[in-house]
Design an enzyme around this catalytic site. Structure first.
Site, PDB file in Angstrom:
ATOM      1  N   ARG A   9       0.912  -1.048   0.120  1.00 19.51           N
ATOM      2  CA  ARG A   9      -0.015   0.025   0.207  1.00 19.51           C
ATOM      3  C   ARG A   9       0.800   1.251   0.094  1.00 19.51           C
ATOM      4  O   ARG A   9       1.710   1.350   0.954  1.00 19.51           O
ATOM      5  CB  ARG A   9      -0.982  -0.190   1.165  1.00 19.51           C
ATOM      6  CG  ARG A   9      -1.910   0.916   0.941  1.00 19.51           C
ATOM      7  CD  ARG A   9      -3.160   0.867   1.626  1.00 19.51           C
ATOM      8  NE  ARG A   9      -3.969  -0.474   1.539  1.00 19.51           N
ATOM      9  CZ  ARG A   9      -5.032  -0.538   2.441  1.00 19.51           C
ATOM     10  NH1 ARG A   9      -5.315   0.369   3.456  1.00 19.51           N
ATOM     11  NH2 ARG A   9      -5.759  -1.800   2.376  1.00 19.51           N
ATOM     12  N   SER A 111      -8.481   0.598  -0.369  1.00 16.41           N
ATOM     13  CA  SER A 111      -9.758   0.614   0.595  1.00 16.41           C
ATOM     14  C   SER A 111      -9.857   1.962   1.029  1.00 16.41           C
ATOM     15  O   SER A 111     -10.422   2.553  -0.067  1.00 16.41           O
ATOM     16  CB  SER A 111      -9.168  -0.274   1.770  1.00 16.41           C
ATOM     17  OG  SER A 111     -10.326  -0.237   2.744  1.00 16.41           O
ATOM     18  N   ASP A 268     -17.223   1.430   2.957  1.00 12.81           N
ATOM     19  CA  ASP A 268     -15.834   2.298   2.602  1.00 12.81           C
ATOM     20  C   ASP A 268     -15.794   1.893   1.061  1.00 12.81           C
ATOM     21  O   ASP A 268     -16.437   1.133   0.368  1.00 12.81           O
ATOM     22  CB  ASP A 268     -14.924   1.837   3.275  1.00 12.81           C
ATOM     23  CG  ASP A 268     -14.256   0.531   3.034  1.00 12.81           C
ATOM     24  OD1 ASP A 268     -15.271  -0.377   2.561  1.00 12.81           O
ATOM     25  OD2 ASP A 268     -13.322   0.135   3.318  1.00 12.81           O
ATOM     26  N   ASP A 272     -15.516  -3.462   1.705  1.00 13.20           N
ATOM     27  CA  ASP A 272     -15.296  -4.545   2.755  1.00 13.20           C
ATOM     28  C   ASP A 272     -15.803  -4.241   4.224  1.00 13.20           C
ATOM     29  O   ASP A 272     -15.582  -4.943   4.881  1.00 13.20           O
ATOM     30  CB  ASP A 272     -14.100  -5.068   2.269  1.00 13.20           C
ATOM     31  CG  ASP A 272     -12.887  -4.189   2.970  1.00 13.20           C
ATOM     32  OD1 ASP A 272     -13.141  -2.880   2.987  1.00 13.20           O
ATOM     33  OD2 ASP A 272     -11.819  -4.796   2.969  1.00 13.20           O
ATOM     34  N   ARG A 273     -15.991  -2.740   4.275  1.00  8.78           N
ATOM     35  CA  ARG A 273     -16.236  -2.380   5.715  1.00  8.78           C
ATOM     36  C   ARG A 273     -17.697  -1.825   5.713  1.00  8.78           C
ATOM     37  O   ARG A 273     -18.163  -1.236   4.628  1.00  8.78           O
ATOM     38  CB  ARG A 273     -15.460  -1.209   6.258  1.00  8.78           C
ATOM     39  CG  ARG A 273     -13.963  -1.762   6.580  1.00  8.78           C
ATOM     40  CD  ARG A 273     -13.129  -0.771   7.068  1.00  8.78           C
ATOM     41  NE  ARG A 273     -12.037  -1.034   7.895  1.00  8.78           N
ATOM     42  CZ  ARG A 273     -10.872  -1.622   7.199  1.00  8.78           C
ATOM     43  NH1 ARG A 273     -10.896  -1.404   5.910  1.00  8.78           N
ATOM     44  NH2 ARG A 273      -9.763  -2.104   7.887  1.00  8.78           N
ATOM     45  N   GLU A 370     -13.897  -7.126  13.625  1.00  4.77           N
ATOM     46  CA  GLU A 370     -12.925  -6.561  14.205  1.00  4.77           C
ATOM     47  C   GLU A 370     -13.527  -5.118  14.262  1.00  4.77           C
ATOM     48  O   GLU A 370     -14.249  -4.738  13.566  1.00  4.77           O
ATOM     49  CB  GLU A 370     -11.657  -6.594  13.469  1.00  4.77           C
ATOM     50  CG  GLU A 370     -11.678  -5.675  11.931  1.00  4.77           C
ATOM     51  CD  GLU A 370     -10.481  -5.981  11.161  1.00  4.77           C
ATOM     52  OE1 GLU A 370      -9.252  -6.339  11.973  1.00  4.77           O
ATOM     53  OE2 GLU A 370     -10.637  -5.396  10.177  1.00  4.77           O
ATOM     54  N   LYS A 384     -13.474  -9.704   5.528  1.00  8.82           N
ATOM     55  CA  LYS A 384     -14.661  -8.878   5.776  1.00  8.82           C
ATOM     56  C   LYS A 384     -15.580  -8.468   4.507  1.00  8.82           C
ATOM     57  O   LYS A 384     -14.687  -8.503   3.642  1.00  8.82           O
ATOM     58  CB  LYS A 384     -14.018  -7.432   6.489  1.00  8.82           C
ATOM     59  CG  LYS A 384     -12.972  -6.851   5.955  1.00  8.82           C
ATOM     60  CD  LYS A 384     -12.635  -5.891   6.739  1.00  8.82           C
ATOM     61  CE  LYS A 384     -11.166  -5.137   6.290  1.00  8.82           C
ATOM     62  NZ  LYS A 384      -9.996  -5.645   6.152  1.00  8.82           N
TER      63      LYS A 384
END
Length: 558
Positions: A9, A111, A268, A272-273, A370, A384
């Site tokens: 990243r 992300s 997001d 995935d969130r 989480e 996730k």
């Protein structure tokens, strides 16, 4: 850039420390060679590659371009590539790896990072993110394959190649079919009066969440028009991260007020969130923390499972997981209800891999979460997934409404039944690795004689676990049970008042994070008193352990 378990990243741009054509080619060449060593049937099975909508016009980089270059690398070596023809949520990659029994998956995404960043996320053939030693093996293979192979830049070779497959249509169909198995109250969903607003925060989530609602027989949610289409500039938000709370949700609240919707669902940018907010009777919006939504979803998935499985002997093979910096509320529910709870290291890579081990042993993994608003509600994705979490949250809210309960009221009922779990987390920003090291070394040598602190302000410390060094004073041999990592800092303090606090470095951002929790036994405790005590504990941790003035740390900006 260093290839780690989270892949890569970094900012997009020129140079070896950035995400660009060359560094993507080099990374993929190394990954390809490593996979050839690990899988004799790589040329039969192949890999999946997908991408989000990020782009960086100044350097010409974009997620789609990077994905095409990665595909070119594999196809040049005779390896089949399943390449999505359009953007997808990140969880579609691990789903495809498992569903099509592929050797690996790559998702090009950063992300919820700032707009200039991109990333390269890697999944193994078990459908979970890679863990050690694969990161080391891939990293070494990248170093051995830095010179671009012939045709590395010629992504036209993939057009029309018999090795190039588009799984979009079949995966879209199968994913939502699998998701339907987690719909428990179809009739309630059809009739519900609860209205929802959804935002994909300029990312990939919009059409997928619409499809998920249809799969559950809901009227699709109202989408925030300014944020529903992908836009790599993220023009309406400072940070495209719903975890940052109300600032990211301003437009969602305005639309909800206009349409009389009570609930906001926010993904997001790579979906995935999930963040959830609910309008309170006072007119205020409550944004649930990751731990609060984890409590609600864990309770819901257990309750729904129990209704379908009256046989109590099944409990002994039933599991929930959460990471060590997340709330222990699932542990409290598990103790009372008789199923198993396990904690893992921080990050879904650990929960995904552990869940797969348990599933392979014939166990039933109901849920993992989480605190960083990541939820695995359906174990057909071992990571996730903000799409499934969004529609399952919607069904939970609709079901509660038939009992005249809000999400907030149900959360309170969970705390009364299983014990209040009050949490508080934040971070300081620090760009200097040397300073970070000094701060943690100070905690390990607090009295100048190589001892950890015995108190933090007025709060007495009763236990210490250091997962950087492998020390845990609660174990008979003083050795930590969870895996340790010398490359990342992480110390957990247990306090005599029942509080727990963990201080750790972030793997993807220049942050030193802390997580704190105060747990009370079941029964009617005073949540305001617990909050007050936790706030005092957190202030002491900031003052005595972080010492922001001494180390010149920048506090979290509101």
């Amino acid at each position: 850039m260093e290839f780690g378990t989270a892949g890569l990243r970094a900012a997009m741009g020129a140079g070896i420390s950035c995400m660009n054509d060359l560094t993507i080619i080099q990374t993929t060449q190394g990954f390809c060679r490593y996979l050839e060593k690990q899988f004799s049937d790589l040329k039969q099975r192949g890999v999946v590659i997908s991408y989000d909508a990020r782009a960086h016009p100044a350097s010409g980089g974009s997620s789609r371009r990077f994905a095409r270059l990665a595909a070119t690398t594999f196809i040049s070596q005779g390896i089949p590539v399943y390449f999505f023809s359009d953007i997808t949520p990140t969880p579609f990659v691990p789903y495809t790896v498992s569903h099509l029994k592929l050797c690996a998956g790559i998702m090009i995404t950063a992300s919820h990072n700032p707009k200039q960043d991109n990333g390269y996320k890697v999944y193994w053939d078990n459908g979970a993110q890679i863990i050690s030693p694969h990161d080391k093996g891939i990293s070494q293979a990248i170093e051995e394959n830095l010179e671009p192979w012939p045709q590395a830049w010629d992504d036209s070779v993939i057009n029309g190649s018999p090795l190039f497959h588009d799984p979009s249509a079949s995966i879209n169909k199968d994913y939502f079919e699998d998701l339907k198995k987690y719909c428990f109250h179809r009739a309630v969903n059809r009739e519900t009066k609860v209205k929802f607003v959804h935002t994909s925060v300029h990312g990939v989530g919009h059409s997928f969440v619409q499809s998920a609602f249809k799969a559950f027989d809901f009227v699709p949610p109202e989408a925030v028009p300014e944020q529903k289409d992908p836009d790599p500039e993220f023009p309406t938000v400072r940070y495209p991260n719903p975890e940052e709370g109300k600032g990211v949700l301003t437009l969602s609240f305005a639309l909800a007020d206009k349409t009389t919707a009570k609930i906001v669902l926010a993904n997001d940018p790579d979906a995935d969130r999930l963040a959830v907010a609910e309008k309170q009777d006072s007119g205020e919006w409550k944004v649930f923390s990751g731990n609060e939504l984890g409590a609600l979803l864990g309770w819901w998935l257990f309750t729904s499972w129990k209704e379908k499985n009256q046989d109590h002997s099944a409990l002994k093979d039933t599991y929930m997981l959460s990471s060590t910096v997340s709330s222990k509320i699932l542990q409290a529910i598990a103790l009372k209800e008789g199923f198993h709870f396990e904690e893992t290291l921080t990050g879904f890579k650990w929960m995904g891999n552990r869940a797969k081990q348990l599933i392979d042993q014939g166990k039933n993994v109901l849920f993992a979460f989480e605190e960083a608003i990541g939820y695995m509600c359906c174990p057909f994705v071992l990571d996730k997934d903000g799409v499934s979490a969004a529609v399952i949250s919607a069904e939970l809210a609709s079901f509660l409404a038939t009992k005249n309960l809000s999400l907030s009221q149900q959360l309170k009922a969970i705390y009364v039944e299983y014990g209040y779990h009050i949490t508080k987390a934040s971070y300081f920003i620090c760009h200097d690795q040397g300073t970070i090291k000094k701060l943690f070394e100070n905690l390990r040598n607090y009295d100048g004689k190589n001892n950890y602190p015995k108190t933090c302000g007025k709060f007495e410390i009763s236990g210490i676990r250091d997962l950087t060094t492998g020390y845990d004073d609660s174990q008979p041999d003083k050795k930590a049970v969870l895996p340790t990592s010398k490359s990342s800092q992480m110390i957990t303090f247990t306090f005599a008042n029942g509080g727990v606090a963990t201080i750790r470095t972030s793997g993807t951002e220049p942050k030193i994070k802390y997580y704190s929790e105060l747990c009370a036994p079941p029964g009617n405790s005073d949540p305001d008193q617990l909050k007050k005590e936790l706030n005092e504990l957190v202030s002491a941790i900031e003052e005595y352990f972080f010492q922001p003035q001494k180390y010149n740390l920048q506090p979290k900006g509101e």
